[in-house]
Design a protein around this motif. Structure first.
Motif, PDB file in Angstrom:
ATOM      1  N   UNK A 141      32.122  -2.099 -25.210  1.00  0.00           N
ATOM      2  CA  UNK A 141      31.023  -1.138 -25.089  1.00  0.00           C
ATOM      3  C   UNK A 141      29.650  -1.772 -25.296  1.00  0.00           C
ATOM      4  N   UNK A 142      29.604  -3.005 -25.821  1.00  0.00           N
ATOM      5  CA  UNK A 142      28.330  -3.740 -25.929  1.00  0.00           C
ATOM      6  C   UNK A 142      28.073  -4.623 -24.718  1.00  0.00           C
ATOM      7  N   UNK A 143      29.001  -4.635 -23.787  1.00  0.00           N
ATOM      8  CA  UNK A 143      28.862  -5.471 -22.605  1.00  0.00           C
ATOM      9  C   UNK A 143      29.459  -6.856 -22.753  1.00  0.00           C
ATOM     10  N   UNK A 144      30.091  -7.128 -23.890  1.00  0.00           N
ATOM     11  CA  UNK A 144      30.749  -8.404 -24.063  1.00  0.00           C
ATOM     12  C   UNK A 144      31.991  -8.510 -23.194  1.00  0.00           C
ATOM     13  N   UNK A 145      32.240  -9.699 -22.637  1.00  0.00           N
ATOM     14  CA  UNK A 145      33.354  -9.863 -21.706  1.00  0.00           C
ATOM     15  C   UNK A 145      34.359 -10.893 -22.203  1.00  0.00           C
ATOM     16  N   UNK A 146      35.592 -10.712 -21.762  1.00  0.00           N
ATOM     17  CA  UNK A 146      36.677 -11.637 -22.081  1.00  0.00           C
ATOM     18  C   UNK A 146      37.491 -11.864 -20.815  1.00  0.00           C
ATOM     19  N   UNK A 147      38.043 -13.074 -20.672  1.00  0.00           N
ATOM     20  CA  UNK A 147      38.792 -13.411 -19.462  1.00  0.00           C
ATOM     21  C   UNK A 147      40.052 -14.201 -19.789  1.00  0.00           C
TER      22      UNK A 147
END
Length: 128
Positions: free
Chosen positions: A53-59
């Protein structure tokens, strides 16, 4: 309750690009961990990418540098931009969502049992 609907799948040649969309409806007022999973033919479902929800991404390691996850909060839509596609990216792609903090999302996004809501999937075929 949240309803998720994926779109944008199709057939593409290796090296090509596709953009998947996941439209969310229902109770979207809460903060969600949004994720993409995929299930290749004959294999188990695996996590691809997530956004908190903070815009942090994981891949997942297999897609880093090629896939980009993003969301449009105004449109309640999750995206997955897939570039430099490979035949091994062929799979049914699903979006998933669960109410969660950003910290929880970064730690737990890749586990199947972590997510409360799932879409029906959209198929991606990459030919060599």
């Amino acid at each position: 309750q949240v309803q998720l609907a994926e779109s944008g799948g199709g057939s593409v040649q290796a090296g090509g690009s596709l953009r998947l969309s996941c439209a969310a409806s229902g109770n979207t007022a809460s903060s969600y961990c949004m994720a993409w999973f995929r299930q290749p033919p004959g294999k188990e479902r695996e996590g691809v990418a997530a956004i908190d929800s903070d815009g942090g991404t994981s891949y997942a390691d297999s897609v880093k540098g090629r896939f980009t996850v993003s969301q449009d909060n105004a449109e309640n839509t999750l995206y997955l931009q897939m570039n430099s596609l490979k035949p091994e990216d062929t799979a049914m792609y699903y979006c998933a969502a669960t109410p969660a903090t950003p910290t929880w999302c970064r730690i737990s996004w890749g586990y199947l049992g972590s997510h409360s809501y799932w879409g029906q999937g959209t198929h991606v075929t990459v030919s060599s």
